[in-house]
Design a protein around this motif. Structure first.
Motif, PDB file in Angstrom:
ATOM      1  N   GLY A 171       5.681  27.650  -7.790  1.00 12.00           N
ATOM      2  CA  GLY A 171       4.419  28.342  -8.111  1.00 12.00           C
ATOM      3  C   GLY A 171       3.040  27.865  -7.949  1.00 12.00           C
ATOM      4  N   PHE A 172       3.171  26.599  -7.913  1.00  8.39           N
ATOM      5  CA  PHE A 172       1.617  25.677  -7.672  1.00  8.39           C
ATOM      6  C   PHE A 172       1.654  25.172  -6.188  1.00  8.39           C
ATOM      7  CE2 PHE A 172       2.874  24.063 -12.111  1.00  8.39           C
ATOM      8  CZ  PHE A 172       1.883  25.051 -12.703  1.00  8.39           C
ATOM      9  N   TRP A 173       0.364  25.122  -5.812  1.00  8.96           N
ATOM     10  CA  TRP A 173       0.101  24.385  -4.688  1.00  8.96           C
ATOM     11  C   TRP A 173      -0.259  23.041  -5.056  1.00  8.96           C
ATOM     12  CZ3 TRP A 173      -3.711  21.501  -2.666  1.00  8.96           C
ATOM     13  CH2 TRP A 173      -3.622  20.932  -1.259  1.00  8.96           C
ATOM     14  N   VAL A 174       0.459  22.100  -4.437  1.00  8.65           N
ATOM     15  CA  VAL A 174      -0.121  20.454  -4.849  1.00  8.65           C
ATOM     16  C   VAL A 174      -0.125  19.776  -3.530  1.00  8.65           C
ATOM     17  CG1 VAL A 174       0.832  20.571  -7.086  1.00  8.65           C
ATOM     18  CG2 VAL A 174       2.324  19.858  -5.227  1.00  8.65           C
ATOM     19  N   PRO A 175      -0.970  18.839  -3.681  1.00 10.21           N
ATOM     20  CA  PRO A 175      -1.086  17.639  -2.239  1.00 10.21           C
ATOM     21  C   PRO A 175       0.254  17.000  -2.091  1.00 10.21           C
ATOM     22  CG  PRO A 175      -2.230  16.864  -4.002  1.00 10.21           C
ATOM     23  CD  PRO A 175      -1.909  18.238  -4.363  1.00 10.21           C
ATOM     24  N   ARG A 176       0.486  16.830  -0.849  1.00  5.85           N
ATOM     25  CA  ARG A 176       1.454  15.755  -0.439  1.00  5.85           C
ATOM     26  C   ARG A 176       1.023  14.179  -0.735  1.00  5.85           C
ATOM     27  NH1 ARG A 176       3.549  19.280   3.442  1.00  5.85           N
ATOM     28  NH2 ARG A 176       1.663  19.019   4.650  1.00  5.85           N
ATOM     29  N   VAL A 177       1.766  13.352  -1.010  1.00 10.15           N
ATOM     30  CA  VAL A 177       1.697  12.055  -1.288  1.00 10.15           C
ATOM     31  C   VAL A 177       0.877  11.386  -0.011  1.00 10.15           C
ATOM     32  CG1 VAL A 177       2.408   9.787  -1.345  1.00 10.15           C
ATOM     33  CG2 VAL A 177       3.355  11.534  -2.791  1.00 10.15           C
ATOM     34  N   THR A 178       1.378  11.705   1.323  1.00  9.08           N
ATOM     35  CA  THR A 178       0.860  11.107   2.248  1.00  9.08           C
ATOM     36  C   THR A 178      -0.554  11.567   2.877  1.00  9.08           C
ATOM     37  OG1 THR A 178       2.128  12.676   3.695  1.00  9.08           O
ATOM     38  CG2 THR A 178       2.922  10.415   3.655  1.00  9.08           C
ATOM     39  N   ALA A 179      -0.926  12.938   2.330  1.00  8.70           N
ATOM     40  CA  ALA A 179      -2.231  13.564   2.599  1.00  8.70           C
ATOM     41  C   ALA A 179      -3.134  12.490   1.858  1.00  8.70           C
ATOM     42  CB  ALA A 179      -2.209  14.984   2.184  1.00  8.70           C
ATOM     43  N   ILE A 180      -3.085  12.332   0.420  1.00  2.05           N
ATOM     44  CA  ILE A 180      -3.620  11.382  -0.348  1.00  2.05           C
ATOM     45  C   ILE A 180      -3.939  10.084  -0.041  1.00  2.05           C
ATOM     46  CG2 ILE A 180      -3.895  10.531  -2.558  1.00  2.05           C
ATOM     47  CD1 ILE A 180      -2.356  13.005  -3.793  1.00  2.05           C
ATOM     48  N   THR A 181      -2.859   9.358   0.489  1.00  2.00           N
ATOM     49  CA  THR A 181      -3.097   8.091   1.113  1.00  2.00           C
ATOM     50  C   THR A 181      -3.710   8.023   2.328  1.00  2.00           C
ATOM     51  OG1 THR A 181      -0.809   8.259   2.153  1.00  2.00           O
ATOM     52  CG2 THR A 181      -0.999   7.175   0.188  1.00  2.00           C
ATOM     53  N   ASP A 182      -3.678   9.284   3.052  1.00  2.00           N
ATOM     54  CA  ASP A 182      -4.639   9.340   4.397  1.00  2.00           C
ATOM     55  C   ASP A 182      -6.185   8.943   4.035  1.00  2.00           C
ATOM     56  OD1 ASP A 182      -2.809   9.444   6.392  1.00  2.00           O
ATOM     57  OD2 ASP A 182      -2.811  11.574   6.477  1.00  2.00           O
ATOM     58  N   ILE A 183      -6.585   9.020   2.772  1.00  2.00           N
ATOM     59  CA  ILE A 183      -7.662   8.859   2.526  1.00  2.00           C
ATOM     60  C   ILE A 183      -8.481   7.559   2.627  1.00  2.00           C
ATOM     61  CG2 ILE A 183      -7.874   8.401   0.064  1.00  2.00           C
ATOM     62  CD1 ILE A 183     -10.161  10.990   0.929  1.00  2.00           C
ATOM     63  N   ILE A 184      -7.353   6.742   3.040  1.00  2.00           N
ATOM     64  CA  ILE A 184      -7.826   5.313   3.008  1.00  2.00           C
ATOM     65  C   ILE A 184      -8.122   4.886   4.370  1.00  2.00           C
ATOM     66  CG2 ILE A 184      -6.874   2.885   2.758  1.00  2.00           C
ATOM     67  CD1 ILE A 184      -4.896   3.551   1.183  1.00  2.00           C
ATOM     68  N   ASN A 185      -9.177   4.095   4.678  1.00  2.00           N
ATOM     69  CA  ASN A 185      -9.779   3.814   5.754  1.00  2.00           C
ATOM     70  C   ASN A 185      -8.574   2.757   6.672  1.00  2.00           C
ATOM     71  OD1 ASN A 185     -11.473   3.458   8.222  1.00  2.00           O
ATOM     72  ND2 ASN A 185     -12.729   1.652   7.259  1.00  2.00           N
ATOM     73  N   LYS A 186      -8.286   3.066   8.171  1.00  2.00           N
ATOM     74  CA  LYS A 186      -7.361   2.153   8.682  1.00  2.00           C
ATOM     75  C   LYS A 186      -7.917   1.568   9.844  1.00  2.00           C
ATOM     76  CE  LYS A 186      -3.815   5.517   7.493  1.00  2.00           C
ATOM     77  NZ  LYS A 186      -4.913   6.484   6.762  1.00  2.00           N
ATOM     78  N   PRO A 187      -8.627   0.388   9.623  1.00  2.00           N
ATOM     79  CA  PRO A 187      -9.088  -0.451  10.826  1.00  2.00           C
ATOM     80  C   PRO A 187      -8.254  -0.586  12.003  1.00  2.00           C
ATOM     81  CG  PRO A 187      -9.052  -1.489   8.415  1.00  2.00           C
ATOM     82  CD  PRO A 187      -8.415  -0.339   8.386  1.00  2.00           C
ATOM     83  N   ALA A 188      -7.206  -0.848  11.807  1.00  2.00           N
ATOM     84  CA  ALA A 188      -6.165  -1.082  12.567  1.00  2.00           C
ATOM     85  C   ALA A 188      -6.170  -0.014  13.841  1.00  2.00           C
ATOM     86  CB  ALA A 188      -4.580  -1.542  12.085  1.00  2.00           C
ATOM     87  N   LEU A 189      -6.244   1.214  13.121  1.00  2.00           N
ATOM     88  CA  LEU A 189      -6.118   2.253  14.047  1.00  2.00           C
ATOM     89  C   LEU A 189      -7.352   2.451  14.872  1.00  2.00           C
ATOM     90  CD1 LEU A 189      -4.153   4.660  14.478  1.00  2.00           C
ATOM     91  CD2 LEU A 189      -5.412   5.992  12.710  1.00  2.00           C
ATOM     92  N   LEU A 190      -8.546   2.054  14.327  1.00  2.00           N
ATOM     93  CA  LEU A 190      -9.553   2.251  15.063  1.00  2.00           C
ATOM     94  C   LEU A 190      -9.660   1.203  16.149  1.00  2.00           C
ATOM     95  CD1 LEU A 190     -12.290   3.832  14.260  1.00  2.00           C
ATOM     96  CD2 LEU A 190     -13.088   1.795  13.076  1.00  2.00           C
ATOM     97  N   LYS A 191      -9.335   0.125  15.750  1.00  2.00           N
ATOM     98  CA  LYS A 191      -9.350  -1.167  16.841  1.00  2.00           C
ATOM     99  C   LYS A 191      -8.255  -0.371  17.932  1.00  2.00           C
ATOM    100  CE  LYS A 191      -8.123  -5.809  17.279  1.00  2.00           C
ATOM    101  NZ  LYS A 191      -7.390  -6.855  16.857  1.00  2.00           N
ATOM    102  N   TYR A 192      -7.191   0.069  17.679  1.00  2.00           N
ATOM    103  CA  TYR A 192      -6.278   0.572  18.533  1.00  2.00           C
ATOM    104  C   TYR A 192      -7.307   1.583  19.680  1.00  2.00           C
ATOM    105  CZ  TYR A 192      -2.894   3.957  20.490  1.00  2.00           C
ATOM    106  OH  TYR A 192      -2.163   4.698  21.452  1.00  2.00           O
ATOM    107  N   TYR A 193      -7.835   2.513  19.132  1.00  2.00           N
ATOM    108  CA  TYR A 193      -8.404   3.509  19.916  1.00  2.00           C
ATOM    109  C   TYR A 193      -9.425   2.899  20.694  1.00  2.00           C
ATOM    110  CZ  TYR A 193      -6.493   8.102  17.812  1.00  2.00           C
ATOM    111  OH  TYR A 193      -5.793   9.016  17.540  1.00  2.00           O
ATOM    112  N   ALA A 194      -9.950   1.772  20.264  1.00  2.00           N
ATOM    113  CA  ALA A 194     -11.079   1.294  20.977  1.00  2.00           C
ATOM    114  C   ALA A 194     -10.529   0.688  22.219  1.00  2.00           C
ATOM    115  CB  ALA A 194     -11.959   0.108  20.010  1.00  2.00           C
ATOM    116  N   GLN A 195      -9.434   0.193  22.173  1.00  2.00           N
ATOM    117  CA  GLN A 195      -8.489  -0.562  23.407  1.00  2.00           C
ATOM    118  C   GLN A 195      -8.126   0.343  24.362  1.00  2.00           C
ATOM    119  OE1 GLN A 195      -5.833  -2.444  20.967  1.00  2.00           O
ATOM    120  NE2 GLN A 195      -7.121  -4.513  20.903  1.00  2.00           N
ATOM    121  N   GLN A 196      -7.882   1.653  23.881  1.00  2.00           N
ATOM    122  CA  GLN A 196      -7.345   2.777  24.994  1.00  2.00           C
ATOM    123  C   GLN A 196      -8.496   3.096  26.155  1.00  2.00           C
ATOM    124  OE1 GLN A 196      -4.011   2.638  24.894  1.00  2.00           O
ATOM    125  NE2 GLN A 196      -4.366   1.249  23.240  1.00  2.00           N
ATOM    126  N   GLU A 197      -8.046   3.885  27.025  1.00  2.00           N
ATOM    127  CA  GLU A 197      -9.020   4.211  28.498  1.00  2.00           C
ATOM    128  C   GLU A 197      -9.748   5.501  27.761  1.00  2.00           C
ATOM    129  OE1 GLU A 197      -6.767   5.069  31.835  1.00  2.00           O
ATOM    130  OE2 GLU A 197      -6.068   3.047  31.918  1.00  2.00           O
TER     131      GLU A 197
END
Ligand SMILES: [Zn+2]
Length: 260
Positions: A19-45
């Motif tokens: 009966g409640f709406w509650v957040p998922r664990v992974t939605a909450i942890t997505d709040i953390i910055n992911k520098p590895a992902l940023l670097k990945y994007y920078a290396q792509q075309e």
């Protein structure tokens, strides 16, 4: 759906539990910055090309993940040739450690809900290794990242709140399995999970002689539960602050917002 649509927000960040709406664990942890992902994007075309590769890798990961869960349930499978080296790595891990699953129907892909802090999620498995009960999370990426510490702490915390006293868990483990070809002279790794060969590490001037594709596992025992649970609950508070405008619109969000 529109970006500012509340239904879109609700389905992206959580689900209904009792009966409640509650957040998922992974939605909450997505709040953390992911520098590895940023670097990945920078290396792509381009951004689109980067997304296409990530989608392919995610498909590969989903396939591997599904096969591992079937194996943990004790089912027999014939793995896709594309993921076979990783599945071999899983078998290697399984025979090297003393792993048992007490109740495969209950303990694999188990839903958890924290009735005090109001978040929920689905953990991969509750397993016993060398007589100790713990949360096992399966990963198929190229590393073990910080957010996994928070994710598994959140699962452990929620699980223990509703577990029978003789089945309290104390451990958190990450099992990472993946596959690559490795250069026999410089150690560079070539991965094809995204559908395109990606070479990382080693010596860039080497002419590379790659081994056949091999599966590997990395198994990590995460310590310091208390610290990680505290950090997760702080992340949840930050997530709540960040999303306060949307949360105010959700009638069955059970937590009283601090920012009213
Ligand atoms: Zn090389």
């Amino acid at each position: 759906m529109q970006y500012n649509n509340i239904d879109w927000f609700k389905s992206k960040h959580g689900h209904e539990v009792g009966g409640f709406w509650v957040p998922r664990v992974t939605a909450i942890t997505d709040i953390i910055n992911k520098p590895a992902l940023l670097k990945y994007y920078a290396q792509q075309e381009s951004f689109e090309a980067a997304q296409a590769l990530l989608r392919n890798s995610a498909n590969w990961g989903t396939k591997t993940h599904a096969a591992v869960e079937q194996l943990l349930k004790g089912e027999e499978i014939e793995p896709d040739a594309q993921i076979a080296p990783s599945i071999q790595a899983f078998h290697d891990w399984f025979s090297q450690y003393n792993v048992s699953i007490l109740d495969p129907d209950q303990d694999i892909e188990r839903m958890i809900f924290d009735p005090e802090n109001y978040y929920s999620g689905r953990m991969d498995a509750l397993v016993e290794i060398n007589g100790e009960l713990g949360i096992l999370d399966i990963k198929t990426g190229t590393g073990i990242w910080e957010e996994y510490y928070l994710q598994t702490a959140a699962y452990l915390n929620a699980y223990n709140k509703t577990a029978p006293s003789q089945r309290i868990a104390n451990k958190r483990w990450i099992l990472r399995i993946e596959q690559y070809k490795e250069c026999v002279s410089c150690g560079a790794k070539k991965r094809g999970k995204s559908g395109t060969d990606v070479i990382k590490g080693g010596n860039p001037y080497c002419t590379h002689q790659f081994s056949p594709e091999k599966g590997i596992f990395e198994f990590k025992d995460l310590e310091d539960n208390e610290n990680d649970i505290k950090a997760f609950l702080n992340a949840q508070e930050l997530w709540e602050w960040y999303n306060q405008d949307n949360l105010r619109k959700i009638k069955n969000y059970p937590k009283k917002l601090k920012y009213e």
